[in-house]
Scaffold this active site. Structure first.
Site, PDB file in Angstrom:
ATOM      1  N   ARG A 150      26.957  14.975  28.222  1.00 26.45           N
ATOM      2  CA  ARG A 150      27.002  15.944  29.324  1.00 26.45           C
ATOM      3  C   ARG A 150      28.224  15.739  30.215  1.00 26.45           C
ATOM      4  NH1 ARG A 150      21.202  17.745  29.683  1.00 26.45           N
ATOM      5  NH2 ARG A 150      21.590  18.886  31.594  1.00 26.45           N
ATOM      6  N   TYR A 153      30.976  18.287  31.242  1.00 28.34           N
ATOM      7  CA  TYR A 153      30.590  19.255  32.277  1.00 28.34           C
ATOM      8  C   TYR A 153      30.460  18.559  33.632  1.00 28.34           C
ATOM      9  CZ  TYR A 153      27.727  22.973  34.459  1.00 28.34           C
ATOM     10  OH  TYR A 153      27.220  23.950  35.288  1.00 28.34           O
ATOM     11  N   GLU A 155      31.379  15.488  34.728  1.00 28.46           N
ATOM     12  CA  GLU A 155      32.593  14.851  35.261  1.00 28.46           C
ATOM     13  C   GLU A 155      33.688  15.881  35.505  1.00 28.46           C
ATOM     14  OE1 GLU A 155      32.628  12.003  36.427  1.00 28.46           O
ATOM     15  OE2 GLU A 155      31.225  10.720  35.357  1.00 28.46           O
ATOM     16  N   LYS A 157      33.155  18.898  36.603  1.00 29.84           N
ATOM     17  CA  LYS A 157      32.827  19.504  37.902  1.00 29.84           C
ATOM     18  C   LYS A 157      33.106  18.522  39.045  1.00 29.84           C
ATOM     19  CE  LYS A 157      31.024  23.610  36.779  1.00 29.84           C
ATOM     20  NZ  LYS A 157      31.466  24.901  37.300  1.00 29.84           N
ATOM     21  N   ASN A 182      19.581  24.968  38.943  1.00 30.12           N
ATOM     22  CA  ASN A 182      19.184  25.887  37.857  1.00 30.12           C
ATOM     23  C   ASN A 182      18.838  27.287  38.368  1.00 30.12           C
ATOM     24  OD1 ASN A 182      18.541  23.031  37.092  1.00 30.12           O
ATOM     25  ND2 ASN A 182      18.161  24.013  35.120  1.00 30.12           N
ATOM     26  N   VAL A 195      16.470  26.675  29.172  1.00 32.07           N
ATOM     27  CA  VAL A 195      15.017  26.649  29.002  1.00 32.07           C
ATOM     28  C   VAL A 195      14.379  27.998  29.332  1.00 32.07           C
ATOM     29  CG1 VAL A 195      14.447  25.694  31.308  1.00 32.07           C
ATOM     30  CG2 VAL A 195      12.956  25.259  29.367  1.00 32.07           C
ATOM     31  N   VAL A 196      14.833  28.671  30.383  1.00 33.56           N
ATOM     32  CA  VAL A 196      14.175  29.929  30.766  1.00 33.56           C
ATOM     33  C   VAL A 196      14.388  30.992  29.683  1.00 33.56           C
ATOM     34  CG1 VAL A 196      14.152  31.812  32.449  1.00 33.56           C
ATOM     35  CG2 VAL A 196      14.285  29.455  33.243  1.00 33.56           C
ATOM     36  N   PRO A 282      18.411  14.942  32.570  1.00 37.23           N
ATOM     37  CA  PRO A 282      17.873  14.471  33.853  1.00 37.23           C
ATOM     38  C   PRO A 282      16.350  14.607  33.922  1.00 37.23           C
ATOM     39  CG  PRO A 282      19.819  15.831  34.200  1.00 37.23           C
ATOM     40  CD  PRO A 282      19.452  15.968  32.748  1.00 37.23           C
TER      41      PRO A 282
HETATM   42  P1  NAD Z   1      27.888  31.638  32.045  1.00 38.09           P
HETATM   43  O1  NAD Z   1      28.204  30.789  30.872  1.00 38.09           O
HETATM   44  O2  NAD Z   1      26.979  32.799  31.855  1.00 38.09           O
HETATM   45  O3  NAD Z   1      29.231  32.196  32.707  1.00 38.09           O
HETATM   46  C1  NAD Z   1      30.441  31.491  32.710  1.00 38.09           C
HETATM   47  C2  NAD Z   1      31.554  32.503  32.519  1.00 38.09           C
HETATM   48  O4  NAD Z   1      32.814  31.819  32.538  1.00 38.09           O
HETATM   49  C3  NAD Z   1      31.479  33.235  31.169  1.00 38.09           C
HETATM   50  O5  NAD Z   1      31.692  34.611  31.342  1.00 38.09           O
HETATM   51  C4  NAD Z   1      32.580  32.582  30.345  1.00 38.09           C
HETATM   52  O6  NAD Z   1      33.068  33.454  29.336  1.00 38.09           O
HETATM   53  C5  NAD Z   1      33.594  32.248  31.415  1.00 38.09           C
HETATM   54  N1  NAD Z   1      34.489  31.140  31.063  1.00 38.09           N
HETATM   55  C6  NAD Z   1      34.168  29.917  30.577  1.00 38.09           C
HETATM   56  N2  NAD Z   1      35.272  29.165  30.406  1.00 38.09           N
HETATM   57  C7  NAD Z   1      36.318  29.927  30.805  1.00 38.09           C
HETATM   58  C8  NAD Z   1      37.718  29.730  30.846  1.00 38.09           C
HETATM   59  N3  NAD Z   1      38.271  28.567  30.456  1.00 38.09           N
HETATM   60  N4  NAD Z   1      38.506  30.739  31.290  1.00 38.09           N
HETATM   61  C9  NAD Z   1      37.969  31.923  31.670  1.00 38.09           C
HETATM   62  N5  NAD Z   1      36.634  32.180  31.657  1.00 38.09           N
HETATM   63  C10 NAD Z   1      35.828  31.186  31.221  1.00 38.09           C
HETATM   64  O7  NAD Z   1      27.337  30.670  33.183  1.00 38.09           O
HETATM   65  P2  NAD Z   1      26.654  31.034  34.580  1.00 38.09           P
HETATM   66  O8  NAD Z   1      25.251  30.616  34.522  1.00 38.09           O
HETATM   67  O9  NAD Z   1      26.980  32.419  34.973  1.00 38.09           O
HETATM   68  O10 NAD Z   1      27.414  29.997  35.522  1.00 38.09           O
HETATM   69  C11 NAD Z   1      28.494  30.392  36.350  1.00 38.09           C
HETATM   70  C12 NAD Z   1      29.029  29.177  37.090  1.00 38.09           C
HETATM   71  O11 NAD Z   1      27.981  28.597  37.865  1.00 38.09           O
HETATM   72  C13 NAD Z   1      29.568  28.090  36.160  1.00 38.09           C
HETATM   73  O12 NAD Z   1      30.745  27.544  36.716  1.00 38.09           O
HETATM   74  C14 NAD Z   1      28.465  27.048  36.174  1.00 38.09           C
HETATM   75  O13 NAD Z   1      28.964  25.756  35.980  1.00 38.09           O
HETATM   76  C15 NAD Z   1      27.859  27.219  37.551  1.00 38.09           C
HETATM   77  N6  NAD Z   1      26.446  26.814  37.536  1.00 38.09           N
HETATM   78  C16 NAD Z   1      25.498  27.617  37.005  1.00 38.09           C
HETATM   79  C17 NAD Z   1      24.175  27.181  36.981  1.00 38.09           C
HETATM   80  C18 NAD Z   1      23.070  28.040  36.424  1.00 38.09           C
HETATM   81  O14 NAD Z   1      21.921  27.604  36.438  1.00 38.09           O
HETATM   82  N7  NAD Z   1      23.315  29.247  35.984  1.00 38.09           N
HETATM   83  C19 NAD Z   1      23.841  25.915  37.492  1.00 38.09           C
HETATM   84  C20 NAD Z   1      24.854  25.119  38.003  1.00 38.09           C
HETATM   85  C21 NAD Z   1      26.162  25.576  38.045  1.00 38.09           C
HETATM   86  N1  UDP Z   2      14.492  22.428  27.577  1.00 40.04           N
HETATM   87  C1  UDP Z   2      13.346  22.529  26.804  1.00 40.04           C
HETATM   88  N2  UDP Z   2      13.327  23.474  25.831  1.00 40.04           N
HETATM   89  C2  UDP Z   2      14.350  24.314  25.576  1.00 40.04           C
HETATM   90  C3  UDP Z   2      15.518  24.215  26.367  1.00 40.04           C
HETATM   91  C4  UDP Z   2      15.554  23.244  27.362  1.00 40.04           C
HETATM   92  O1  UDP Z   2      12.380  21.795  26.994  1.00 40.04           O
HETATM   93  O2  UDP Z   2      14.238  25.148  24.657  1.00 40.04           O
HETATM   94  C5  UDP Z   2      14.515  21.436  28.664  1.00 40.04           C
HETATM   95  C6  UDP Z   2      15.779  20.583  28.768  1.00 40.04           C
HETATM   96  O3  UDP Z   2      15.663  19.437  27.951  1.00 40.04           O
HETATM   97  C7  UDP Z   2      15.800  20.248  30.243  1.00 40.04           C
HETATM   98  C8  UDP Z   2      15.192  21.486  30.924  1.00 40.04           C
HETATM   99  O4  UDP Z   2      14.464  22.149  29.893  1.00 40.04           O
HETATM  100  O5  UDP Z   2      14.985  19.148  30.519  1.00 40.04           O
HETATM  101  C9  UDP Z   2      16.220  22.424  31.509  1.00 40.04           C
HETATM  102  O6  UDP Z   2      17.170  22.710  30.504  1.00 40.04           O
HETATM  103  P1  UDP Z   2      18.359  23.745  30.700  1.00 40.04           P
HETATM  104  O7  UDP Z   2      19.234  23.628  29.495  1.00 40.04           O
HETATM  105  O8  UDP Z   2      17.838  25.075  31.047  1.00 40.04           O
HETATM  106  O9  UDP Z   2      19.123  23.229  31.998  1.00 40.04           O
HETATM  107  P2  UDP Z   2      19.686  21.798  32.464  1.00 40.04           P
HETATM  108  O10 UDP Z   2      19.229  20.725  31.522  1.00 40.04           O
HETATM  109  O11 UDP Z   2      21.154  21.959  32.455  1.00 40.04           O
HETATM  110  O12 UDP Z   2      19.100  21.615  33.797  1.00 40.04           O
END
Ligand code: NAD
Ligand code: UDP
Length: 328
Positions: A150, A153, A155, A157, A182, A195-196, A282
């Protein structure tokens, strides 16, 4: 005198969160440029937005020199959401994930410096790693395995946060950093591996529900509309540099409890199968959102059951009419 129309760049705007953010910005009267390499984002998600004359899509990678000619002469705000967020997706090309956070954030920070635009980085609860402190407040420095799968991602960030605060300290850009927990909702990709999305699509299709480990690990799920509201409030926040701000829903539940809620909403008879727990997964995660509440007056408004119902309805429509039910 007429106020100037706000001009905003959203890097990663074709993704799940980015598409909702672009839509809300446009609805509030901004002009929006979306820069995305379509790695995990989808152009079809933007189909409706692309009919809006205030929206421009630019295909490009934030790692590369930015396409300055395609951008306006003035940018007021830059949101950096570019980065795959789902573990299987960001681990598919870990080198690219790390560089996206480091080089991509550097490129966008320099652009913000040039335009004197305000810059917002979407960081993550993953900077806390597998936390030893619970719930996680911004002051907690985390427990990340820097050599694990992991790390590209987490490190990446953490480095992006460092760069962002270096630009702040040296007065090169006005910055905001949000640590997103999440988040779920319509327009997640059915195949993103989170997961969702996995559990809902498996339940709707009557497939086995994949629970990694025993399902006792916890997460706290925030609905997308609440997240977009939080991002925009932090961008708009006026005042001394607030440091990183957690945005997420503090209602914590186990993965097994999430599965039971989805089964109840869908009426599915799918059965649960336990799969190996991924390395460094985690065990507990819940945001302390005191800072967001105090600084931004922000708190999530969407209850999990309500958000899950909307998300299930969206995935169900997508399955029933894949052509008609494209993301709106
Ligand atoms: P996502 O994967 O749906 O969207 C990421 C977008 O960035 C995509 O459209 C992808 O094509 C684009 N992308 C990736 N690498 C790129 C690059 N090098 N150049 C240009 N575009 C690039 O993810 P998301 O859920 O919409 O997340 C958006 C942001 O929020 C991300 O930075 C993610 O780390 C952060 N984030 C999201 C969650 C979550 O639960 N959704 C949680 C923590 C952080
Ligand atoms: N997870 C699971 N089944 C799945 C996908 C994910 O049990 O089909 C678990 C995963 O191991 C983690 C949690 O659900 O403990 C959340 O996973 P997700 O990938 O959505 O987000 P993150 O781990 O990045 O918080």
């Amino acid at each position: 005198m007429k106020a100037k129309t706000k001009q905003v760049l959203v890097a990663g705007g074709a993704g799940f969160l980015g598409s909702h953010l672009c839509e809300t910005l446009l609805a509030q009267g901004a002009k929006v440029w979306c820069l995305d390499n379509l790695q995990t984002g989808q152009r079809r998600t933007l189909r409706k937005l692309e009919q809006d004359p205030n929206f421009t899509f630019i295909e490009g990678d934030v790692i590369d020199p930015l396409p300055l000619r395609a951008l306006p002469r003035r940018l007021d705000e830059i949101y950096n959401l570019a980065c795959a967020a789902s573990p299987p997706q960001y681990q598919a090309d870990p080198e690219h994930t790390m560089l996206t956070s480091v080089l991509g954030t550097r490129n966008l920070l320099r652009l913000a410096e040039k335009h004197e635009a305000r810059f917002l980085l979407t960081s993550t609860s993953e900077v806390y790693g597998d936390p030893e402190v619970h719930p996680q407040a911004e002051s907690y420095r985390g427990n990340v395995n820097c050599t694990g799968p992991r790390a590209c991602y987490d490190e990446g960030k953490r480095a992006a946060e460092s760069l962002t605060f270096d630009f702040h300290r040296s007065g090169r850009a006005e910055v905001r950093v949000v640590r997103i927990f999440n988040t779920y909702g319509p327009r997640m990709r059915a195949d993103d591996g989170r997961v969702v999305s996995n559990v809902i699509t498996q339940a709707l299709e009557g497939l086995d529900i994949t629970v990694y480990g025993q399902g006792s690990q916890t997460r706290s799920f925030c609905y997308v509309d609440d997240m977009v509201d939080g991002l925009m409030r932090l961008m708009a926040y006026e005042g001394p540099q607030p440091g990183p701000v957690n945005i997420g829903n503090p209602v914590e539940l186990t993965v097994s409890e999430l599965v039971q809620q989805v089964l109840a909403i869908t009426g599915s008879r799918s059965t649960v199968v336990n799969m190996p727990l991924p390395e460094d997964d985690p065990q507990r995660r819940r945001p302390d959102i005191t800072k967001a509440q105090q600084l931004l007056g922000w708190a999530p408004r969407t209850a999990l059951a309500e958000g899950l119902r909307a998300t299930v309805a969206w995935f169900a429509a997508l399955q029933a009419e894949p052509e008609l039910a494209r993301p709106v």
